[in-house]
Design an enzyme around this catalytic site. Structure first.
Site, PDB file in Angstrom:
ATOM      1  N   ALA A  53       0.808  -1.211   0.000  1.00  7.10           N
ATOM      2  CA  ALA A  53       0.000   0.000   0.000  1.00  7.10           C
ATOM      3  C   ALA A  53       0.842   1.262   0.000  1.00  7.10           C
ATOM      4  O   ALA A  53       0.439   2.285  -0.547  1.00  7.10           O
ATOM      5  CB  ALA A  53      -0.923   0.002   1.222  1.00  7.10           C
ATOM      6  N   CYS A  54       2.002   1.190   0.610  1.00  6.43           N
ATOM      7  CA  CYS A  54       2.800   2.380   0.906  1.00  6.43           C
ATOM      8  C   CYS A  54       3.623   2.831  -0.297  1.00  6.43           C
ATOM      9  O   CYS A  54       4.434   2.062  -0.824  1.00  6.43           O
ATOM     10  CB  CYS A  54       3.723   2.067   2.084  1.00  6.43           C
ATOM     11  SG  CYS A  54       4.931   3.349   2.440  1.00  6.43           S
TER      12      CYS A  54
END
Length: 318
Positions: A53-54
């Site tokens: 996600a990051c």
């Protein structure tokens, strides 16, 4: 110290200042991998902990794949559902695509920080570049990790991979100059917009964000890459923000003065070319983890935790 750290993780909006503007704290582990140093370049010695996600962690797995380091550095993926204790491993949250910690059976990324330093009092962020022999964190700053991976193992990898240089000496001045304003207004600008807690702070972030997108649109006109007609770290650093823009930042972070696919044709073309034509970009993107993390984890912004169905296409075809 640990209890203070836990509280910081449980409410990301506490990173905002009294004026309502988002304040990103600096990374704290800033060592390198280098011959003759504390962390020498040895195959199999290091482990990379990331979240799909990051955007910051995404930079590192792109570089790892570009340089052909898959057999040198193993990777573990955390769950996208970041709760009060930070990023969880599969053991703590069995989300599809999440991994267990193969080294220590940790529940959360925070466990690694306390293993490296029992008195640690900062943020529990990804990426984490871990030294298995010394059992500590080498570095948790993505901009430095990608430069480590760019050169540290060149004398041990095939010549064609060693020859790939994404921070070439002759372009470093241009790369550094572009990185500086792109980081402030775009990479971090989406966060400053999304995590603002006052109208004034939001307005002060979203306006320069779109001014910089306009500037990038002009830079990319008729070009496939940002600098020097070749792929550099500048492209990698921008890509991880732009690929998340329409699926997440446009709605969730209120960055809605325009979308990449509808209002920035040059940026959209550049994005699609990288994603569809280079496996290092496409294979390291997981849109489910991206959307789930932002919409599920940021309850201050999205209290219901509902993850929206759209956009119909996470990224458009070529």
């Amino acid at each position: 110290m640990a209890s203070d750290s836990k509280e910081h993780q449980s409410n990301i909006l506490k990173w905002a200042g009294n004026d309502g503007s988002f304040k990103r704290l600096p990374s704290t582990f800033r060592n390198s991998i280098e011959a003759g140093g504390q962390h020498p370049p040895e195959k199999g010695r290091y482990h990379l902990y990331v979240s799909h996600a990051c955007p910051w962690a995404n930079r590192t797995v792109i570089m790892r794949k570009l340089k052909g380091l898959e057999d040198f550095i193993d990777v573990s993926i955390v769950s996208p559902r970041m709760g009060s204790l930070g990023w969880p491993f599969k053991k703590a949250d069995d989300y599809p695509g999440a991994n267990d910690d193969p080294l220590y059976g940790s529940n959360h990324i925070r466990d690694l920080y306390f293993k490296a330093n029992p008195e640690y009092g900062g943020r529990f962020t990804v990426p984490v570049l871990w030294d298995k022999e010394l059992q500590t964190i080498v570095n948790n700053e993505s901009s430095e990790i990608i430069r480590i991976l760019n050169t540290a193992f060149n004398d041990q990898i095939p010549a064609d991979k060693a020859a790939l240089d994404f921070y070439p000496q002759e372009l470093r001045g241009e790369i550094d100059a572009l990185n500086e304003w792109v980081y402030d207004t775009v990479n971090n600008g989406v966060y400053k917009s999304g995590f603002a807690t006052t109208q004034q702070a939001y307005d002060a972030a979203v306006t320069p964000l779109f001014a910089s997108l306009d500037r990038l649109e002009g830079i990319l006109k008729g070009k496939d890459y940002l600098i020097g007609d070749r792929l550099t770290e500048a492209d990698i650093r921008l890509f991880t923000t732009i690929v998340r823009f329409d699926p997440v930042y446009h709605g969730h972070f209120k960055c809605n003065l325009g979308s990449i696919r509808h209002d920035y044709p040059e940026l959209n073309r550049w994005l699609k070319n990288l994603y569809w034509n280079n496996p290092a970009f496409k294979d390291t993107i997981n849109f489910d983890h991206i959307k789930t993390h932002y919409y599920w984890s940021h309850k201050q912004i999205n209290p219901t935790g509902i993850v929206p169905a759209g956009p119909k296409l996470d990224i458009e075809p070529l």
